[in-house]
Design a protein around this motif. Structure first.
Motif, PDB file in Angstrom:
ATOM      1  N   CYS A  12     -56.409 -55.227 -75.029  1.00 52.82           N
ATOM      2  CA  CYS A  12     -56.910 -54.810 -73.715  1.00 52.82           C
ATOM      3  C   CYS A  12     -58.295 -54.154 -73.776  1.00 52.82           C
ATOM      4  N   GLY A  13     -58.779 -53.826 -74.981  1.00 54.85           N
ATOM      5  CA  GLY A  13     -60.106 -53.245 -75.107  1.00 54.85           C
ATOM      6  C   GLY A  13     -60.139 -51.730 -74.959  1.00 54.85           C
ATOM      7  N   PRO A  23     -51.955 -46.837 -75.566  1.00 48.51           N
ATOM      8  CA  PRO A  23     -51.279 -46.294 -74.384  1.00 48.51           C
ATOM      9  C   PRO A  23     -51.440 -47.184 -73.146  1.00 48.51           C
ATOM     10  N   ASN A  24     -52.391 -48.123 -73.176  1.00 46.67           N
ATOM     11  CA  ASN A  24     -52.652 -48.956 -72.021  1.00 46.67           C
ATOM     12  C   ASN A  24     -51.753 -50.207 -72.001  1.00 46.67           C
ATOM     13  N   CYS A  25     -51.595 -50.888 -73.190  1.00 42.17           N
ATOM     14  CA  CYS A  25     -50.843 -52.153 -73.199  1.00 42.17           C
ATOM     15  C   CYS A  25     -49.716 -52.164 -74.229  1.00 42.17           C
ATOM     16  N   ASP A  26     -49.433 -51.074 -74.870  1.00 42.20           N
ATOM     17  CA  ASP A  26     -48.356 -50.934 -75.864  1.00 42.20           C
ATOM     18  C   ASP A  26     -48.514 -51.858 -77.073  1.00 42.20           C
ATOM     19  N   THR A  27     -49.748 -52.200 -77.432  1.00 41.40           N
ATOM     20  CA  THR A  27     -49.996 -53.022 -78.618  1.00 41.40           C
ATOM     21  C   THR A  27     -49.929 -52.142 -79.855  1.00 41.40           C
ATOM     22  N   ASP A  28     -49.262 -52.624 -80.893  1.00 50.89           N
ATOM     23  CA  ASP A  28     -49.155 -51.897 -82.167  1.00 50.89           C
ATOM     24  C   ASP A  28     -50.366 -52.264 -83.022  1.00 50.89           C
ATOM     25  N   VAL A  29     -51.218 -51.293 -83.306  1.00 47.64           N
ATOM     26  CA  VAL A  29     -52.417 -51.513 -84.106  1.00 47.64           C
ATOM     27  C   VAL A  29     -52.290 -50.891 -85.490  1.00 47.64           C
ATOM     28  N   SER A  30     -51.074 -50.621 -85.924  1.00 46.91           N
ATOM     29  CA  SER A  30     -50.884 -49.966 -87.220  1.00 46.91           C
ATOM     30  C   SER A  30     -51.322 -50.865 -88.383  1.00 46.91           C
TER      31      SER A  30
END
Length: 181
Positions: A12-13, A23-30
């Motif tokens: 989402c940027g 917190p915006n799109c619940d993407t896991d960036v771990s």
């Protein structure tokens, strides 16, 4: 894992992520964070590559030949598969469209052509199909053996595929190994 590196969400940027979930799109960036935290290894030689254009390139010729050979192989496979599929569909149609189920289980007819000397005349006897005739009946009546119906198909190629559908007043050649009328 430390969460000291600030990331931007690739979906989402959202900027300056400090946690592993956006917190915006619940993407896991771990995973992205763990990759960025890996130590940077030093090159085997200490001479840096100053200009990437100075690196020698390998020849493209072997790769082109490999692609040509791969294309030829794929062509052979597709051609073989197409031929096999067409053969299977023709045989399947002949079996399913055969109105006489007793002929469906009989083996395929294989014709062997023998050369005859030119000075010997070939005598052919014929038979006119009557109402109610079948190849098995004709083989029994004219050859003395109902299993010789295949010989009728060999000498009358027009019967291939319609062994059980004789036409009344159709002229059939009697095989030479039969005694005839």
């Amino acid at each position: 894992m430390t969460e000291s590196i600030k990331l931007n969400c690739p979906v989402c940027g959202y900027q300056d992520l400090q946690k592993s979930i956006c917190p915006n799109c619940d993407t896991d960036v771990s995973l992205l964070r763990s990759l960025l935290e890996l130590p940077i290894l030093q090159a085997a030689s200490d001479t840096p590559i100053e200009n990437i254009q100075n690196v020698p390139k390998e020849s493209k010729l072997p790769k082109i030949w490999l692609l040509v050979l791969l294309g030829i192989a794929i062509g052979f496979v597709m051609g073989g598969w197409t031929g096999y599929s067409m053969f299977q569909s023709v045989i399947g149609d002949r079996i399913t469209n055969n109105p006489n189920p007793s002929l469906a289980n009989k083996p395929e007819i294989v014709a062997t052509i023998k050369a005859t000397p030119k000075n010997q005349p070939i005598s052919t006897k014929s038979y006119i199909v009557q109402s109610g005739d079948s190849l098995e009946d004709l083989a029994q009546k004219l050859c003395g053996n109902s299993e010789k119906w295949r010989d009728f198909v060999v000498v009358n190629p027009s019967l291939i595929g319609r062994e059980s559908a004789l036409e009344v007043r159709e002229k059939l050649i009697i095989p030479q190994n039969c005694k005839g009328e």
